[in-house]
Design a protein around this motif. Structure first.
Motif, PDB file in Angstrom:
ATOM      1  N   PHE A   9       0.835  -1.213   0.000  1.00 25.30           N
ATOM      2  CA  PHE A   9       0.000   0.000   0.000  1.00 25.30           C
ATOM      3  C   PHE A   9       0.866   1.257   0.000  1.00 25.30           C
ATOM      4  O   PHE A   9       0.496   2.263  -0.588  1.00 25.30           O
ATOM      5  CB  PHE A   9      -0.988  -0.040   1.181  1.00 25.30           C
ATOM      6  CG  PHE A   9      -2.077  -1.054   0.955  1.00 25.30           C
ATOM      7  CD1 PHE A   9      -3.232  -0.712   0.270  1.00 25.30           C
ATOM      8  CD2 PHE A   9      -1.918  -2.377   1.355  1.00 25.30           C
ATOM      9  CE1 PHE A   9      -4.215  -1.655   0.018  1.00 25.30           C
ATOM     10  CE2 PHE A   9      -2.899  -3.323   1.107  1.00 25.30           C
ATOM     11  CZ  PHE A   9      -4.048  -2.965   0.433  1.00 25.30           C
ATOM     12  N   TYR A  13       0.287   2.566  -3.740  1.00 23.46           N
ATOM     13  CA  TYR A  13      -0.621   3.692  -3.556  1.00 23.46           C
ATOM     14  C   TYR A  13       0.127   4.938  -3.079  1.00 23.46           C
ATOM     15  O   TYR A  13      -0.489   5.971  -2.875  1.00 23.46           O
ATOM     16  CB  TYR A  13      -1.706   3.338  -2.523  1.00 23.46           C
ATOM     17  CG  TYR A  13      -2.790   2.419  -3.042  1.00 23.46           C
ATOM     18  CD1 TYR A  13      -3.950   2.940  -3.618  1.00 23.46           C
ATOM     19  CD2 TYR A  13      -2.682   1.047  -2.948  1.00 23.46           C
ATOM     20  CE1 TYR A  13      -4.954   2.111  -4.079  1.00 23.46           C
ATOM     21  CE2 TYR A  13      -3.681   0.205  -3.407  1.00 23.46           C
ATOM     22  CZ  TYR A  13      -4.814   0.746  -3.965  1.00 23.46           C
ATOM     23  OH  TYR A  13      -5.820  -0.077  -4.421  1.00 23.46           O
ATOM     24  N   ILE A  45     -14.423  -8.588  -2.599  1.00 19.89           N
ATOM     25  CA  ILE A  45     -13.225  -9.430  -2.496  1.00 19.89           C
ATOM     26  C   ILE A  45     -12.014  -8.571  -2.871  1.00 19.89           C
ATOM     27  O   ILE A  45     -11.988  -7.977  -3.945  1.00 19.89           O
ATOM     28  CB  ILE A  45     -13.363 -10.669  -3.406  1.00 19.89           C
ATOM     29  CG1 ILE A  45     -14.505 -11.549  -2.881  1.00 19.89           C
ATOM     30  CG2 ILE A  45     -12.049 -11.444  -3.487  1.00 19.89           C
ATOM     31  CD1 ILE A  45     -14.889 -12.704  -3.781  1.00 19.89           C
ATOM     32  N   ALA A  48      -9.439  -4.195   0.469  1.00 18.99           N
ATOM     33  CA  ALA A  48      -8.411  -3.252   0.941  1.00 18.99           C
ATOM     34  C   ALA A  48      -8.877  -2.545   2.219  1.00 18.99           C
ATOM     35  O   ALA A  48      -9.335  -3.210   3.153  1.00 18.99           O
ATOM     36  CB  ALA A  48      -8.019  -2.277  -0.168  1.00 18.99           C
ATOM     37  N   ASP A  68      -9.919  -9.926   2.149  1.00 19.93           N
ATOM     38  CA  ASP A  68      -8.690  -9.484   1.489  1.00 19.93           C
ATOM     39  C   ASP A  68      -7.570 -10.424   1.911  1.00 19.93           C
ATOM     40  O   ASP A  68      -7.525 -10.874   3.064  1.00 19.93           O
ATOM     41  CB  ASP A  68      -8.328  -8.030   1.855  1.00 19.93           C
ATOM     42  CG  ASP A  68      -7.435  -7.394   0.801  1.00 19.93           C
ATOM     43  OD1 ASP A  68      -7.879  -6.466   0.109  1.00 19.93           O
ATOM     44  OD2 ASP A  68      -6.279  -7.858   0.654  1.00 19.93           O
ATOM     45  N   GLY A  90      -8.216 -13.413   3.787  1.00 21.53           N
ATOM     46  CA  GLY A  90      -8.142 -14.623   2.956  1.00 21.53           C
ATOM     47  C   GLY A  90      -8.202 -14.263   1.498  1.00 21.53           C
ATOM     48  O   GLY A  90      -8.816 -13.269   1.118  1.00 21.53           O
ATOM     49  N   HIS A 113      -4.929  -9.596 -10.666  1.00 25.55           N
ATOM     50  CA  HIS A 113      -3.819 -10.057  -9.821  1.00 25.55           C
ATOM     51  C   HIS A 113      -3.828 -11.576  -9.650  1.00 25.55           C
ATOM     52  O   HIS A 113      -2.932 -12.131  -9.011  1.00 25.55           O
ATOM     53  CB  HIS A 113      -3.933  -9.450  -8.408  1.00 25.55           C
ATOM     54  CG  HIS A 113      -3.792  -7.957  -8.366  1.00 25.55           C
ATOM     55  ND1 HIS A 113      -2.590  -7.327  -8.122  1.00 25.55           N
ATOM     56  CD2 HIS A 113      -4.699  -6.967  -8.535  1.00 25.55           C
ATOM     57  CE1 HIS A 113      -2.772  -6.017  -8.139  1.00 25.55           C
ATOM     58  NE2 HIS A 113      -4.047  -5.770  -8.391  1.00 25.55           N
TER      59      HIS A 113
END
Ligand SMILES: C[S@@+](CC[C@H](N)C(=O)[O-])C[C@H]1O[C@@H](n2cnc3c(N)ncnc32)[C@H](O)[C@@H]1O
Length: 216
Positions: A9, A13, A45, A48, A68, A90, A113
């Motif tokens: 992150f 980000y 799903i 974040a 997540d 998960g 991903h």
């Protein structure tokens, strides 16, 4: 530990998850979804830090779940959402829900991903009620902005860098009917302002798309 802990992150980000997920963006996505499904059980799903779930909670008509693969992300989401959503750590393949449990399954910038796309779509279908709604967003690497998207993409965990028609076809070939898809224009301008615009008409040029689909 997953590849998506705090460092992800911070690097991807730039520590700006919140500024890249402003209310006007999640509201636009939610409004599009509400045209097709107005309530029921929804799971985000790859939720974040929970920005979309927070937006979805405002509709007041969904029982919300989030998962997540990142323990870090779920910890932050839990602090922010309290009991507005039921969260679990998960990956898509580890999460355990009854078959057909969800009316809506969302994966926003997540499916690209996941290496095994056949298995991913099969898992999503398993979670969805037979006529449920799948909501996806994905970056796309074709069209006039494809090279720009590629050049700006600093996320090494993007495994599927394909075009918009490829994603529509990816859904269709796994027996999902695409109800609607549209373009997402989203830029972090000068590291300060997050510009966001979604458009059905500009979908051929947009650097990302949102798809809404149902199992056939
Ligand atoms: C690019 S971020 C998108 C986050 C959020 N959905 C959004 O729109 O801002 C990708 C997220 O997917 C999560 N993720 C990656 N692979 C996953 C998997 N196999 N199952 C569940 N979550 C996953 C990551 O931890 C990360 O939170």
């Amino acid at each position: 530990m997953s590849d998506f802990e705090q460092g992800y992150f911070e690097d991807i980000y730039g520590g700006d998850y919140d500024r890249r997920n402003p209310e006007y963006k999640t509201r636009g996505m939610m409004d599009a979804l509400l045209r097709f499904e107005t309530g029921g059980r929804m799971v985000d799903i790859g939720c974040a830090y929970g920005a979309f779930l927070k937006q979805a909670s405002q509709a007041g008509t969904f029982e919300l779940y989030g998962t997540d693969i990142s323990a870090h992300a779920v910890e932050v989401a839990q602090q922010r959402l309290g009991d507005a959503a039921q969260l679990q750590v998960g990956g898509l393949f580890d999460s355990e829900f009854e078959p057909g449990f969800f009316d809506v399954v969302c994966l926003f910038d997540v499916i690209e991903h996941i290496e095994d796309q056949d298995a991913a779509f099969a898992r999503i279908r398993e979670f969805l009620r037979p006529s449920g709604l799948l909501a996806l967003t994905v970056p796309v690497y074709d069209g006039p902005l494809g090279r720009v998207v590629e050049a700006l993409d600093n996320d090494p965990t993007h495994l599927h860098k394909i075009g918009r028609r490829d994603w529509v076809q990816a859904c269709r070939s796994r027996d999902f009917e695409v109800m609607h898809w549209f373009g997402l224009y989203r830029y972090f301008v000068g590291g300060r302002v997050y510009a966001y615009y979604q458009s059905r008409f500009g979908r051929r040029w947009a650097p990302a798309i949102m798809l809404l689909a149902r199992p056939r």
